[in-house]
Design a protein around this motif. Structure first.
Motif, mmCIF file in Angstrom:
data_model
loop_
_atom_site.group_PDB
_atom_site.id
_atom_site.type_symbol
_atom_site.label_atom_id
_atom_site.label_comp_id
_atom_site.label_asym_id
_atom_site.label_seq_id
_atom_site.Cartn_x
_atom_site.Cartn_y
_atom_site.Cartn_z
ATOM 1 N N PHE A 111 14.797 -0.311 -2.483
ATOM 2 C CA PHE A 111 14.242 0.013 -3.806
ATOM 3 C C PHE A 111 13.100 1.021 -3.688
ATOM 4 O O PHE A 111 13.047 2.016 -4.414
ATOM 5 C CB PHE A 111 13.762 -1.268 -4.481
ATOM 6 N N LEU A 112 12.180 0.762 -2.758
ATOM 7 C CA LEU A 112 10.989 1.591 -2.625
ATOM 8 C C LEU A 112 11.346 3.031 -2.248
ATOM 9 O O LEU A 112 10.723 3.986 -2.730
ATOM 10 C CB LEU A 112 10.063 0.992 -1.566
ATOM 11 N N LYS A 113 12.351 3.188 -1.417
ATOM 12 C CA LYS A 113 12.731 4.526 -0.957
ATOM 13 C C LYS A 113 13.323 5.387 -2.065
ATOM 14 O O LYS A 113 13.250 6.620 -2.008
ATOM 15 C CB LYS A 113 13.721 4.413 0.203
ATOM 16 N N SER A 114 13.893 4.744 -3.079
ATOM 17 C CA SER A 114 14.566 5.514 -4.134
ATOM 18 C C SER A 114 13.823 5.499 -5.472
ATOM 19 O O SER A 114 14.156 6.271 -6.382
ATOM 20 C CB SER A 114 15.985 4.977 -4.351
ATOM 21 N N ASN A 115 12.834 4.649 -5.593
ATOM 22 C CA ASN A 115 12.169 4.486 -6.886
ATOM 23 C C ASN A 115 11.356 5.716 -7.281
ATOM 24 O O ASN A 115 10.677 6.334 -6.446
ATOM 25 C CB ASN A 115 11.235 3.273 -6.846
ATOM 26 N N THR A 116 11.398 6.074 -8.575
ATOM 27 C CA THR A 116 10.601 7.181 -9.113
ATOM 28 C C THR A 116 9.721 6.736 -10.284
ATOM 29 O O THR A 116 9.022 7.554 -10.874
ATOM 30 C CB THR A 116 11.519 8.309 -9.603
ATOM 31 N N VAL A 117 9.758 5.443 -10.607
ATOM 32 C CA VAL A 117 9.031 4.903 -11.755
ATOM 33 C C VAL A 117 7.641 4.428 -11.309
ATOM 34 O O VAL A 117 7.499 3.895 -10.208
ATOM 35 C CB VAL A 117 9.823 3.724 -12.373
ATOM 36 N N PRO A 118 6.599 4.594 -12.124
ATOM 37 C CA PRO A 118 5.276 4.075 -11.769
ATOM 38 C C PRO A 118 5.331 2.595 -11.411
ATOM 39 O O PRO A 118 6.038 1.818 -12.064
ATOM 40 C CB PRO A 118 4.453 4.309 -13.036
ATOM 41 N N LEU A 119 4.572 2.219 -10.385
ATOM 42 C CA LEU A 119 4.674 0.871 -9.821
ATOM 43 C C LEU A 119 3.349 0.129 -9.826
ATOM 44 O O LEU A 119 2.290 0.717 -9.575
ATOM 45 C CB LEU A 119 5.133 0.939 -8.360
ATOM 46 N N VAL A 120 3.447 -1.184 -10.082
ATOM 47 C CA VAL A 120 2.361 -2.123 -9.818
ATOM 48 C C VAL A 120 2.901 -3.102 -8.775
ATOM 49 O O VAL A 120 3.912 -3.771 -9.007
ATOM 50 C CB VAL A 120 1.935 -2.884 -11.086
ATOM 51 N N ILE A 121 2.246 -3.184 -7.624
ATOM 52 C CA ILE A 121 2.737 -4.006 -6.513
ATOM 53 C C ILE A 121 1.779 -5.163 -6.269
ATOM 54 O O ILE A 121 0.575 -4.967 -6.104
ATOM 55 C CB ILE A 121 2.895 -3.170 -5.226
ATOM 56 N N ASP A 122 2.344 -6.384 -6.231
ATOM 57 C CA ASP A 122 1.504 -7.573 -6.111
ATOM 58 C C ASP A 122 2.154 -8.581 -5.173
ATOM 59 O O ASP A 122 3.332 -8.464 -4.800
ATOM 60 C CB ASP A 122 1.303 -8.189 -7.507
ATOM 61 N N ALA A 123 1.366 -9.576 -4.785
ATOM 62 C CA ALA A 123 1.833 -10.797 -4.115
ATOM 63 C C ALA A 123 2.670 -10.501 -2.870
ATOM 64 O O ALA A 123 2.248 -9.736 -2.005
ATOM 65 C CB ALA A 123 2.581 -11.665 -5.126
ATOM 66 N N ASP A 124 3.873 -11.098 -2.786
ATOM 67 C CA ASP A 124 4.662 -10.964 -1.562
ATOM 68 C C ASP A 124 5.150 -9.545 -1.311
ATOM 69 O O ASP A 124 5.448 -9.195 -0.161
ATOM 70 C CB ASP A 124 5.846 -11.932 -1.588
ATOM 71 N N ALA A 125 5.232 -8.721 -2.348
ATOM 72 C CA ALA A 125 5.562 -7.317 -2.104
ATOM 73 C C ALA A 125 4.455 -6.647 -1.289
ATOM 74 O O ALA A 125 4.727 -5.778 -0.449
ATOM 75 C CB ALA A 125 5.763 -6.574 -3.424
ATOM 76 N N LEU A 126 3.212 -7.069 -1.500
ATOM 77 C CA LEU A 126 2.103 -6.574 -0.680
ATOM 78 C C LEU A 126 2.222 -7.080 0.751
ATOM 79 O O LEU A 126 1.955 -6.344 1.709
ATOM 80 C CB LEU A 126 0.764 -7.022 -1.270
ATOM 81 N N ASN A 127 2.615 -8.333 0.901
ATOM 82 C CA ASN A 127 2.764 -8.895 2.246
ATOM 83 C C ASN A 127 3.891 -8.210 3.016
ATOM 84 O O ASN A 127 3.803 -8.030 4.234
ATOM 85 C CB ASN A 127 3.007 -10.398 2.156
ATOM 86 N N ILE A 128 4.927 -7.813 2.299
ATOM 87 C CA ILE A 128 6.009 -7.061 2.950
ATOM 88 C C ILE A 128 5.486 -5.714 3.427
ATOM 89 O O ILE A 128 5.773 -5.270 4.553
ATOM 90 C CB ILE A 128 7.206 -6.887 1.990
ATOM 91 N N LEU A 129 4.696 -5.045 2.578
ATOM 92 C CA LEU A 129 4.110 -3.764 2.981
ATOM 93 C C LEU A 129 3.207 -3.932 4.199
ATOM 94 O O LEU A 129 3.167 -3.076 5.084
ATOM 95 C CB LEU A 129 3.295 -3.182 1.829
ATOM 96 N N LEU A 153 6.537 1.532 5.258
ATOM 97 C CA LEU A 153 6.957 1.649 3.857
ATOM 98 C C LEU A 153 5.862 2.241 2.975
ATOM 99 O O LEU A 153 6.153 2.725 1.875
ATOM 100 C CB LEU A 153 7.359 0.265 3.321
ATOM 101 N N LEU A 154 4.615 2.208 3.425
ATOM 102 C CA LEU A 154 3.524 2.773 2.633
ATOM 103 C C LEU A 154 3.729 4.255 2.368
ATOM 104 O O LEU A 154 3.255 4.789 1.356
ATOM 105 C CB LEU A 154 2.189 2.553 3.347
ATOM 106 N N ALA A 155 4.443 4.914 3.254
ATOM 107 C CA ALA A 155 4.697 6.351 3.089
ATOM 108 C C ALA A 155 5.563 6.646 1.869
ATOM 109 O O ALA A 155 5.598 7.780 1.382
ATOM 110 C CB ALA A 155 5.355 6.913 4.345
#
Length: 511
Positions: free
Chosen positions: A340-358, A364-366
Motif C-alpha cells: 500500500f505504502l509504495k503505491s499510495n498517493t493520498v495524504p496519510l495519517v499514520i498511527d499505532a501499529d502502522a508506526l511500529n511496522i515503520l 519504508l520511511l523512504a
C-alpha cells in the motif's frame, strides 16, 4: 503564544530598554510591579507571612522590587539574600539599596554555615534565587535550602523560573530544583514548562506582561509556540450555504483486527465529528457487522481475510487516509501495508501499529509522501528515532527525523507537541482523563477529518490536537478524570467547536 529562548529573552530586554529609552533598573521595576499586582490581587492585604528568598543576580533584583512594594503596602514581609557568590548584578545592588531605604527590617543574608530560617505551612515562599541565566552548579547548602522549602509545606511561588531549572536541559538531580506551586513567568512561558521530565517541578504557571517591545514580540520568529484558542481560531474554515457532503472530503480509515475493531469505529466516528463529509472504514471481515451496527453513518469495505488485513484494495477515491489503528503486526498485514505504502498517493495519517511496522522496517520511511503525518506516543517515537538523553534531546532528534523524511510528527502526551520543519507547536488543552484506551484513535480520526476538509497538514494537526484536548476538557467537567472514555471525546467535539466562538462571561457586578 510564542515561546522565546533564553537568548531571545535577553535580546527582547535589550531592545526594549533601547527603544523605550529606559534603564535596565526601570525594566526590573516594571517586572517587580507586575509581580506585586498579581500577589496583591489575590491576597487583598491578608496578614499572611511572605518570605522572599533573593539570589544576587537579576532574578534576586526582581524579588527585591517585589519585597519593597509589598512592604510599602503593609504586607508582612521578610526578605533573605541567598549569598551563594561574591558577584552581584548592578540592578540587584540598586534595588538592595532602595529596599534598605524603605524599611528598617533589612534583608537577612544567608551563608553556607548559617541555620536555615524557620518556615511554617502558613507562610508563602517567594523563590527569586536563580532565573533563566543559571549556568553554574548549585552549592550543596543552597540545595539544602530548596529541600527546606519543600519539607516546610509552605505555598511556593517562583519568579520567572523555579530556581535550579534550566531553559535548555533537564536537571540530573531533582533535589537541585525548587518545587513550585506557581510560576510567574515574565511575558511568555518557557519551553521547559511543557516537557514531561520537568512536570515534577511545575504545577501551574502564568505569564505576566512586563511591557517588552511589542514589535519584537510580534515579528521575532521563535522555535516553539503554545497553541490556545486564539491561535487556532484563524485556522477555522467557514462553511458555504450551498456546500454538500462532497465539499468536505472523504476520509478512509484502514485498520482493525479481531478484537480491535473498536479502534476503527472510534477513529471513523471522529472523522465525521471533526467535519468530514464522508467516511469509509476498511477492516477485516470480522469488523463488518460491528461497524454497520454500531456506526451506521460509516461505509465499510472488508478485506478478504476474516481476522486481519492482508490486502488493501478499494475502489473509492478518498481525500485522505488514516491507517494503523488496531491493525496489528501480522506478517500478512505488514506485507499489505508495504504494498500500500509504495503505491499510495493520498495524504496519510499514520498511527499505532502502522508506526511500529515503520519502526521495524525503516526502509519504508523512504516511501512517505511529503507532509505525511505520524502520531506516535513516546514509546512509538522512541522506536522510530531511537533513545534520547532527555526531553530536549528528544525534540532535537524528532526535528532531525522530520527534516530527513519531510514529514510532520505529533508527539502525543500531556502537552502534545507537533514537530514540523524547524518548529515545535505545543498544545494547551487536554487533561489526565485522556490517559485511557482509544483516545489516540480518536485523535487520528479528528486529524484525518480535518485533512479531508482541506486543512493543511500543519493546520490539521494543530487544530486537531486543540479540539481533541478541548473536547476532553469539556467532557471531564461532568465525567471526571477516572470515568472519561474515548467515546466521550468524540461526543463532545461539537461542544469544542462551539466553544471556539463562545465569549467569556462578564464578571459579576457587586451591588
Amino acid at each position: 503564544m510564542k515561546i522565546f529562548s533564553k537568548e531571545q529573552i535577553y535580546e527582547g530586554d535589550r531592545l526594549t530598554i533601547k527603544k523605550q529609552n529606559i534603564s535596565s533598573a526601570d525594566l526590573m521595576e516594571r517586572a517587580g510591579i507586575s509581580l506585586f499586582n498579581w500577589l496583591d490581587a489575590r491576597l487583598q492585604g491578608a496578614p499572611v507571612p511572605i518570605l522572599i528568598f533573593c539570589g544576587i543576580g537579576n532574578n534576586g533584583g526582581d524579588g527585591l522590587v517585589l519585597a519593597r512594594h509589598l512592604i510599602t503596602h503593609g504586607y508582612n514581609v521578610k526578605t533573605f539574600i541567598v549569598d551563594y557568590s561574591d558577584s552581584r548584578s548592578k540592578d540587584f545592588l540598586v534595588n538592595y539599596e532602595r529596599l534598605k531605604e524603605t524599611t528598617k527590617d533589612w534583608p537577612t543574608s544567608l551563608h553556607e554555615h548559617d541555620s536555615l530560617p524557620e518556615i511554617t505551612t502558613k507562610d508563602i515562599i517567594v523563590d527569586a534565587i536563580f532565573g533563566v541565566g543559571l549556568n553554574r552548579p548549585i552549592a550543596g547548602w543552597v540545595v539544602n535550602l530548596f529541600e527546606h522549602f519543600k519539607t516546610s509545606g509552605a505555598l511556593t511561588i517562583s519568579i520567572d523560573m523555579p530556581s535550579g531549572l534550566f531553559t535548555d536541559k533537564i536537571p540530573e538531580n531533582e533535589n537541585e530544583v525548587v518545587s513550585s506551586n506557581f510560576i510567574l513567568s515574565f511575558q511568555t512561558p518557557k519551553l521547559v514548562f511543557f516537557l514531561p521530565e520537568a512536570a515534577k517541578y511545575i504545577e501551574q504557571w502564568e505569564a505576566l506582561d512586563i511591557g517588552i517591545d511589542p514589535e519584537y514580540l510580534q515579528h521575532t520568529e521563535t522555535e516553539a509556540e503554545i497553541l490556545g484558542k486564539f491561535d487556532v481560531l484563524p485556522m477555522y474554515k467557514q462553511r458555504h450555504r450551498y456546500s454538500h457532503k462532497g465539499t468536505f472530503g472523504h476520509g478512509l480509515i484502514i485498520g482493525g483486527s479481531y478484537g480491535k475493531i473498536g479502534a476503527v469505529q472510534l477513529a471513523s466516528r471522529a472523522v465525521l465529528a471533526a467535519g468530514a463529509g464522508l467516511v469509509t472504514a476498511y477492516v477485516p471481515k470480522c469488523g463488518y457487522i460491528p461497524l454497520q451496527t454500531a456506526f451506521p453513518e460509516a461505509m465499510v469495505i472488508t478485506d478478504t481475510h476474516k481476522k486481519v488485513i492482508t490486502n488493501i484494495n478499494y475502489n473509492i477515491q478518498p481525500t485522505v487516509i488514516g491507517i494503523g489503528v488496531g491493525i496489528g503486526t501480522e506478517r500478512k498485514t505488514i506485507q499489505a501495508f508495504t504494498t500500500f505504502l509504495k503505491s499510495n498517493t493520498v495524504p496519510l495519517v499514520i498511527d499505532a501499529d502502522a508506526l511500529n511496522i515503520l519502526s521495524k522496517h525503516k526502509n519504508l520511511l523512504a516511501y512517505l509522501k511529503p507532509d505525511t503525518i505520524l502520531t506516535p506516543h513516546p514509546k512509538e517515537l522512541e522506536r522510530l528515532i531511537g533513545p534520547w538523553k532527555d526531553d530536549f534531546d528528544k525534540l532535537e532528534k524528532a526535528k532531525a527525523f522530520v527534516k530527513k523524511y519531510n514529514v510532520l510528527v505529533l508527539i502525543k502526551g500531556a502537552h502534545s507537541i507537533a514537530v514540523y520543519r524547524d518548529k515545535f507547536y505545543i498544545n494547551s488543552t487536554g487533561n489526565p482523563g485522556l490517559a485511557t484506551g482509544g483516545t489516540g484513535d480518536v485523535l487520528t480520526g479528528v486529524i484525518t477529518g480535518l485533512l479531508a476538509q482541506g486543512y493543511t497538514a500543519l493546520e490539521a494537526v494543530c487544530f486537531g490536537m486543540y479540539l481533541h484536548g478541548k473536547s476532553a476538557d469539556i467532557a471531564v467537567e461532568t465525567k471526571g478524570y477516572q470515568s472519561l472514555i474515548a467515546s466521550d471525546v468524540v461526543s463532545n467535539l461539537s461542544k469544542a467547536y462551539l466553544d471556539l466562538f463562545r465569549q467569556p462571561e462578564p464578571p459579576v457586578q457587586e451591588k
